[in-house]
Design a protein around this motif. Structure first.
Motif, PDB file in Angstrom:
ATOM      1  N   ASP A 130       0.916  -1.026  -0.058  1.00 50.29           N
ATOM      2  CA  ASP A 130      -0.103  -0.073   0.040  1.00 50.29           C
ATOM      3  C   ASP A 130       1.039   1.294  -0.020  1.00 50.29           C
ATOM      4  N   GLY A 131       1.857   1.323   0.564  1.00 54.06           N
ATOM      5  CA  GLY A 131       2.930   2.242   0.615  1.00 54.06           C
ATOM      6  C   GLY A 131       3.416   2.666  -0.745  1.00 54.06           C
ATOM      7  N   ARG A 132       3.761   1.482  -1.539  1.00 52.97           N
ATOM      8  CA  ARG A 132       4.252   1.845  -2.821  1.00 52.97           C
ATOM      9  C   ARG A 132       3.092   2.116  -3.748  1.00 52.97           C
ATOM     10  N   ARG A 133       1.831   1.700  -3.325  1.00 54.21           N
ATOM     11  CA  ARG A 133       0.678   2.098  -4.202  1.00 54.21           C
ATOM     12  C   ARG A 133       0.339   3.727  -4.288  1.00 54.21           C
ATOM     13  N   MET A 134       0.525   3.936  -3.060  1.00 54.50           N
ATOM     14  CA  MET A 134       0.285   5.238  -2.580  1.00 54.50           C
ATOM     15  C   MET A 134       1.409   6.460  -3.323  1.00 54.50           C
ATOM     16  N   LEU A 135       2.634   5.813  -3.377  1.00 52.49           N
ATOM     17  CA  LEU A 135       3.651   6.422  -3.961  1.00 52.49           C
ATOM     18  C   LEU A 135       3.187   6.860  -5.496  1.00 52.49           C
ATOM     19  N   ILE A 136       2.589   5.791  -6.053  1.00 52.71           N
ATOM     20  CA  ILE A 136       2.148   5.842  -7.442  1.00 52.71           C
ATOM     21  C   ILE A 136       1.102   6.663  -7.633  1.00 52.71           C
ATOM     22  N   VAL A 137       0.262   6.875  -6.587  1.00 50.06           N
ATOM     23  CA  VAL A 137      -0.761   7.742  -6.659  1.00 50.06           C
ATOM     24  C   VAL A 137      -0.449   9.246  -6.710  1.00 50.06           C
ATOM     25  N   SER A 138       0.845   9.513  -5.799  1.00 44.64           N
ATOM     26  CA  SER A 138       1.368  10.875  -5.527  1.00 44.64           C
ATOM     27  C   SER A 138       2.168  11.319  -6.648  1.00 44.64           C
ATOM     28  N   ILE A 139       2.814  10.324  -7.709  1.00 46.91           N
ATOM     29  CA  ILE A 139       3.309  10.836  -8.558  1.00 46.91           C
ATOM     30  C   ILE A 139       2.406  11.086 -10.058  1.00 46.91           C
ATOM     31  N   ILE A 140       1.510  10.122 -10.129  1.00 46.52           N
ATOM     32  CA  ILE A 140       0.383  10.365 -11.153  1.00 46.52           C
ATOM     33  C   ILE A 140      -0.399  11.862 -10.999  1.00 46.52           C
ATOM     34  N   ASP A 141      -0.584  11.968  -9.418  1.00 41.43           N
ATOM     35  CA  ASP A 141      -1.306  13.144  -8.847  1.00 41.43           C
ATOM     36  C   ASP A 141      -0.665  14.289  -9.422  1.00 41.43           C
ATOM     37  N   LYS A 142       0.586  14.405  -9.105  1.00 41.89           N
ATOM     38  CA  LYS A 142       1.296  15.765  -9.390  1.00 41.89           C
ATOM     39  C   LYS A 142       1.913  15.867 -10.870  1.00 41.89           C
ATOM     40  N   THR A 143       1.782  14.721 -11.556  1.00 41.82           N
ATOM     41  CA  THR A 143       1.996  14.776 -12.858  1.00 41.82           C
ATOM     42  C   THR A 143       0.665  15.601 -13.609  1.00 41.82           C
ATOM     43  N   GLY A 144      -0.289  15.253 -13.221  1.00 46.59           N
ATOM     44  CA  GLY A 144      -1.453  15.849 -13.618  1.00 46.59           C
ATOM     45  C   GLY A 144      -1.694  17.307 -13.285  1.00 46.59           C
ATOM     46  N   THR A 145      -1.332  17.736 -11.857  1.00 45.06           N
ATOM     47  CA  THR A 145      -1.289  18.922 -11.410  1.00 45.06           C
ATOM     48  C   THR A 145      -0.545  19.754 -12.190  1.00 45.06           C
ATOM     49  N   GLY A 146       0.991  19.187 -12.406  1.00 44.15           N
ATOM     50  CA  GLY A 146       1.842  20.012 -13.066  1.00 44.15           C
ATOM     51  C   GLY A 146       1.361  20.365 -14.685  1.00 44.15           C
ATOM     52  N   LEU A 147       0.777  19.500 -15.404  1.00 39.71           N
ATOM     53  CA  LEU A 147      -0.195  19.791 -16.545  1.00 39.71           C
ATOM     54  C   LEU A 147      -0.901  21.084 -16.557  1.00 39.71           C
ATOM     55  N   ARG A 174      10.928   9.080   6.596  1.00 35.60           N
ATOM     56  CA  ARG A 174      11.510   8.364   5.685  1.00 35.60           C
ATOM     57  C   ARG A 174      10.571   8.116   4.436  1.00 35.60           C
ATOM     58  N   TYR A 175       9.398   7.874   4.663  1.00 36.97           N
ATOM     59  CA  TYR A 175       8.287   7.509   3.658  1.00 36.97           C
ATOM     60  C   TYR A 175       7.877   9.054   3.039  1.00 36.97           C
ATOM     61  N   GLN A 176       7.653   9.905   4.030  1.00 35.60           N
ATOM     62  CA  GLN A 176       7.414  11.446   3.511  1.00 35.60           C
ATOM     63  C   GLN A 176       8.467  11.571   2.457  1.00 35.60           C
ATOM     64  N   ALA A 177       9.564  11.639   2.796  1.00 36.91           N
ATOM     65  CA  ALA A 177      10.909  12.024   2.127  1.00 36.91           C
ATOM     66  C   ALA A 177      10.731  11.292   0.794  1.00 36.91           C
ATOM     67  N   ILE A 178      10.517  10.021   0.883  1.00 36.78           N
ATOM     68  CA  ILE A 178      10.349   9.558  -0.742  1.00 36.78           C
ATOM     69  C   ILE A 178       9.035   9.916  -1.470  1.00 36.78           C
ATOM     70  N   GLN A 179       8.016  10.208  -0.689  1.00 37.60           N
ATOM     71  CA  GLN A 179       6.833  10.719  -1.228  1.00 37.60           C
ATOM     72  C   GLN A 179       7.041  12.195  -1.769  1.00 37.60           C
ATOM     73  N   ARG A 180       7.637  12.894  -0.953  1.00 34.03           N
ATOM     74  CA  ARG A 180       7.934  14.142  -1.482  1.00 34.03           C
ATOM     75  C   ARG A 180       9.064  14.364  -2.796  1.00 34.03           C
ATOM     76  N   THR A 181       9.780  13.376  -2.858  1.00 31.69           N
ATOM     77  CA  THR A 181      10.714  13.135  -4.200  1.00 31.69           C
ATOM     78  C   THR A 181       9.916  12.681  -5.167  1.00 31.69           C
ATOM     79  N   THR A 182       8.893  11.838  -5.199  1.00 31.00           N
ATOM     80  CA  THR A 182       8.028  11.702  -6.303  1.00 31.00           C
ATOM     81  C   THR A 182       7.386  12.460  -6.640  1.00 31.00           C
ATOM     82  N   VAL A 183       6.643  13.399  -5.766  1.00 31.09           N
ATOM     83  CA  VAL A 183       5.969  14.601  -6.080  1.00 31.09           C
ATOM     84  C   VAL A 183       6.674  15.692  -6.919  1.00 31.09           C
TER      85      VAL A 183
END
Length: 427
Positions: free
Chosen positions: A20-37, A143-152
């Protein structure tokens, strides 16, 4: 025959929270890719597609930003009462609906209404993800938040490049395409989020501890009556100003006060993104405990001083000096951003009681929302004074950090109820 574990499997297995941690990181990167658009062309959409004037666009952004401030505490309250995954999905779908509604009208009042409705779940998003990380990753939350922020940051970069490519066509229809692209990402991440399990609420952990006789120290459960936490949140609003300085002030300062070329501005933003991606995770280990996170406030103050002094120096000489000083300023402020993010993740959770974790983190989210709303006005006011104002702002940020360091000293000597106690088996 021994087989070596693929490197990517090793990296994935090191991510806290498991599947679930990995899945939520995928959610974050897709979310911010869309927001960046969409983020880079929002103002242009209202100007060229909706036909709003400059004053109308400014008023629309101000109103929606002000309404959005309420999103963080509202989301925090809801998260203490309802399943977190469902609230995250609801916020994602609300963002999609509000954004899609913009295509239905050119009326200023309706556009303002839809933008304001979209700002509520948008500002709530970071609080909800932070709550999810705290509940899922437990002691590894920093650590999780750091990884999440990197994906963002990676997502933002991908989305920004996509937006630049679309706008390079010169067609006004590109704005609608980017908007719909962002809407589609919200639907995708809603589906992915629904596949995540609900993490255990910390209140249950606290209840279990109380039943076993380990009640721990009493804490306030209403953040609005917790003077220490409100004071902490107020200092956080000041320390989050690095975001406005990097995103708003430096590009304007380059144009209006230095001899540096205008083209340096986007390159400095790229430098900021690269530094965050490269160092956020490695430096997270220095804030892995509450006391360590508090100690980070000391180097944070030094970085603010260096950054603001460099900004002042950038207006004092010819182009080579201006460029060098601006690069130093961005490097210092980027590391300030990284260090403050690390300290903030840990301290905000550690100061929150388990049974009101959502409400507390929701109030803490006001710090960033308020800074995003009022920060540009404050910083442009500082810039209007001249170069001397930068060191004064730096001293103000040092004072905010010192006040926070002193304010939370007694509070963090007590064990936190925000996460389950760490045992040997959890390492």
């Amino acid at each position: 025959m021994n087989r070596r574990t693929p490197w990517h499997s090793t990296v994935l297995n090191r991510i806290p929270g498991g599947r679930d941690g990995r899945r939520m990181l995928i959610v974050s990167i897709i979310d911010k890719t869309g927001t960046g658009l969409w983020a880079g062309c929002t103002v242009l959409y209202f100007t060229y597609v909706s036909g709003l004037g400059l004053g109308q666009v400014g008023l629309l952004m101000t109103i929606s930003g002000g309404v959005g401030i309420a999103g963080a505490p509202l989301a925090g309250r809801l998260a203490d009462r309802f399943p977190l995954v469902r609230i995250i999905v609801g916020a994602q779908l609300m963002r999609a609906a509000a954004l899609l509604a913009l295509l239905s009208t050119d009326n200023f009042l309706l556009l303002t209404l839809y933008s304001a409705l979209g700002a509520l779940p948008d500002r709530a998003g970071s609080v909800l993800i932070k709550l999810y990380a705290a509940r899922l990753a437990g002691p590894d939350r920093v650590r999780y938040q750091a990884i999440q922020r990197t994906t963002v940051n990676i997502g933002w970069s991908i989305g920004g490049l996509g937006a630049a490519a679309a706008l390079a066509t010169g067609s006004t229809s590109a704005y609608g395409v980017l908007l719909i692209g962002n809407v589609l990402t919200y639907f995708v991440i809603a589906v992915l989020t629904l596949r995540c399990d609900e993490p255990p609420a910390p209140a249950r952990v606290a209840a279990t501890s109380a039943t076993s006789g380990d009640r721990g120290p009493a804490k306030p459960t209403n953040p609005w009556r917790d003077r220490t936490f409100l004071g902490y949140t107020a200092t956080e609003a000041a320390l989050f100003l690095d975001d406005t300085i990097l995103q708003v002030a430096i590009p304007l300062w380059i144009v209006h006060a230095t001899s540096a070329p205008v083209g340096l501005a986007p390159l400095l933003l790229v430098l900021n993104t690269v530094l965050v991606v490269a160092f956020q995770v490695p430096l997270a280990r220095f804030g892995a405990t509450t006391h360590a996170a508090r100690r980070l406030l000391v180097p944070l103050a030094g970085l603010f001083v260096v950054g603001t002094l460099a900004l002042a120096a950038s207006a004092a000489g010819e182009r080579p000096l201006a460029i060098s000083a601006l690069v130093i300023a961005v490097i210092a402020l980027s590391f300030a951003e990284i260090i403050h993010a690390t300290a903030s993740w840990e301290l905000s959770v550690a100061l929150a009681p388990a049974e009101a974790q959502g409400a507390y983190l929701g109030v803490h989210g006001l710090a960033h929302s308020t800074q995003r709303f009022a920060g540009p006005l404050l910083i442009t006011g500082v810039m209007s004074v001249g170069a001397i104002a930068w060191p004064l702002l730096g001293l103000g940020l040092v004072a905010a950090g010192a006040a926070q360091h002193r304010l939370i000293r007694d509070r963090i000597t007590k064990p936190s109820l925000s996460v389950a106690p760490v045992t040997v088996s959890e390492h």
